[in-house]
Design an enzyme around this catalytic site. Sequence first.
Site, PDB file in Angstrom:
ATOM      1  N   VAL A  50      45.038 -72.285  -8.566  1.00 14.13           N
ATOM      2  CA  VAL A  50      45.287 -72.666  -9.966  1.00 14.13           C
ATOM      3  C   VAL A  50      45.005 -71.460 -10.855  1.00 14.13           C
ATOM      4  CG1 VAL A  50      44.697 -74.223 -11.859  1.00 14.13           C
ATOM      5  CG2 VAL A  50      44.555 -75.039  -9.498  1.00 14.13           C
ATOM      6  N   ILE A  93      42.510 -66.049 -12.759  1.00  9.15           N
ATOM      7  CA  ILE A  93      41.496 -66.551 -13.708  1.00  9.15           C
ATOM      8  C   ILE A  93      40.404 -67.318 -12.960  1.00  9.15           C
ATOM      9  CG2 ILE A  93      41.088 -67.932 -15.774  1.00  9.15           C
ATOM     10  CD1 ILE A  93      44.091 -67.714 -16.379  1.00  9.15           C
ATOM     11  N   GLY A 132      61.909 -60.891 -13.076  1.00 10.63           N
ATOM     12  CA  GLY A 132      61.112 -61.282 -11.914  1.00 10.63           C
ATOM     13  C   GLY A 132      60.063 -62.339 -12.221  1.00 10.63           C
ATOM     14  N   LYS A 155      48.921 -78.246 -10.015  1.00 10.50           N
ATOM     15  CA  LYS A 155      47.687 -77.654 -10.542  1.00 10.50           C
ATOM     16  C   LYS A 155      46.905 -78.698 -11.354  1.00 10.50           C
ATOM     17  CE  LYS A 155      49.747 -73.084 -10.531  1.00 10.50           C
ATOM     18  NZ  LYS A 155      50.590 -72.149 -11.283  1.00 10.50           N
TER      19      LYS A 155
END
Length: 430
Positions: A134, A138, A189, A207
């Site tokens: 997820v 981070i 991309g 998520k």
Amino acid sequence: MVRSRPLKVALLGCGVVGSQVARLMTTHADDLAARIGAPVELAGVAVRRPAKVRGDLPPGLVTTDAAGLVGRGDIDVVVELIGGIEPARSLITAAFENGAGVVTANKALLAQDGPTLHAAAAAHGADLYFEASVAGAIPLLRPLRESLAGDTVNRVLGIVNGTTNFILDRMDSTGASYGDALEEATALGYAEADPTADVEGFDAAAKAAILSGIAFHSRVALDDVHREGITEVTAADIASARRMGCTVKLLAICERAQDGRSVTARVHPAMIPLTHPLASVREAYNAVFVEAEAAGQLMFYGPGAGGVPTASAVLGDLVAACRNKIGGGRGPGESAYAALPVGPMGEVVTRYHISLDVSDKPGVLAQVATVFAGQGVSIDTVRQTGKDGEAQLVVVTHRAPDAALVATVEALRRLDSVHGVASIMRVEGE
Ligand code: NAP
């Protein structure tokens, strides 16, 4: 002190993320050894196409026999970066059976089969780490599982898909249509050749299922997550949001009900005020806003994807799993003791922004207002523009259950004076 016997790692998958994990394991080998307390050795790398040139990876390490690599008997940690359901699921299960810890970034598998995997890990006393599943780089799951383990999380509101955030950001900043912004995302991309998983919200829903399970110490299945993508968002919606001092984001919203007895999880585009911290999350970045009883409001921000950033989260998990191997402990397992039921979307309390094409005649506004009142939905603002017998009405409601708002829209569609419902969008983050 660094012990001399190395810990052996099996890397499954050497694509966008796996190749960076392999590279960083090599270039940072000394630091990793010092931090873990033992050298870490790449024992093998399983791929699908063995002939493909893979940078500095010693060719002797590459194999197509992933099951054989996992079952060797001397593997301490398996890093699964193949993705998808099979063979990833069988390989992870086999790793636990062989006593290895597992690190994975596989959100699809965790959202679908998380409880089974956690149970298998616990049964074998093995680790299951999945920080990268997820919001990429981070640090989010470890703070939720460990740092906030003593608090009560009431809400998680996040931008957890970089592709859709890039598209919506382009639509907002350049006035581009959804199609043009998607084309640009593909050329750069940010979007895959088949963007369905991102633009239809499947990736964000997986998520949301993982996040809400961890945040609320409960199980939230993928099917429990209400999902709407961004394909219907128009340049007119974005312009309308701007006029309201808002921007449009694809949000994953996991909430505890006010009485604390149930939770909801949803993914959909929503207008949020430009003053909300999530409004300033641009391009392909991710950010997650967590509201906890004691901690208050926390925000986690950073790159949500990409080979190198995601490899950072994978390596953090690898260090933790290796330390446990040496120290004999185990990382936190699944915490689902609260077993809160997941409420339906109809019970979610939200606000709607509704844009209607109507006849520009006396009495139409009153008819429309009567429909709202009939469903118990109160109106916050109304804006009318029009000419030549046609008008556009933009209505923003106060907070009401989603079911009442859906019923209101259905009743509006049945009015003769309403020629069409041009757009409907929820308003969040106020
Ligand atoms: P990828 O570039 O498609 O790489 C997949 C790798 O798995 C390739 O090396 C492929 O081999 C190998 N593979 C496929 N089937 C296999 C099989 N049956 N046996 C052995 N190897 C097999 O995928 P990725 O983008 O690195 O993603 C990996 C995982 O990380 C996924 O779960 C994804 O959701 C997650 N993730 C990715 C990102 C990101 O930014 N890419 C961010 C967060 C999480 P070949 O090289 O021979 O084709």
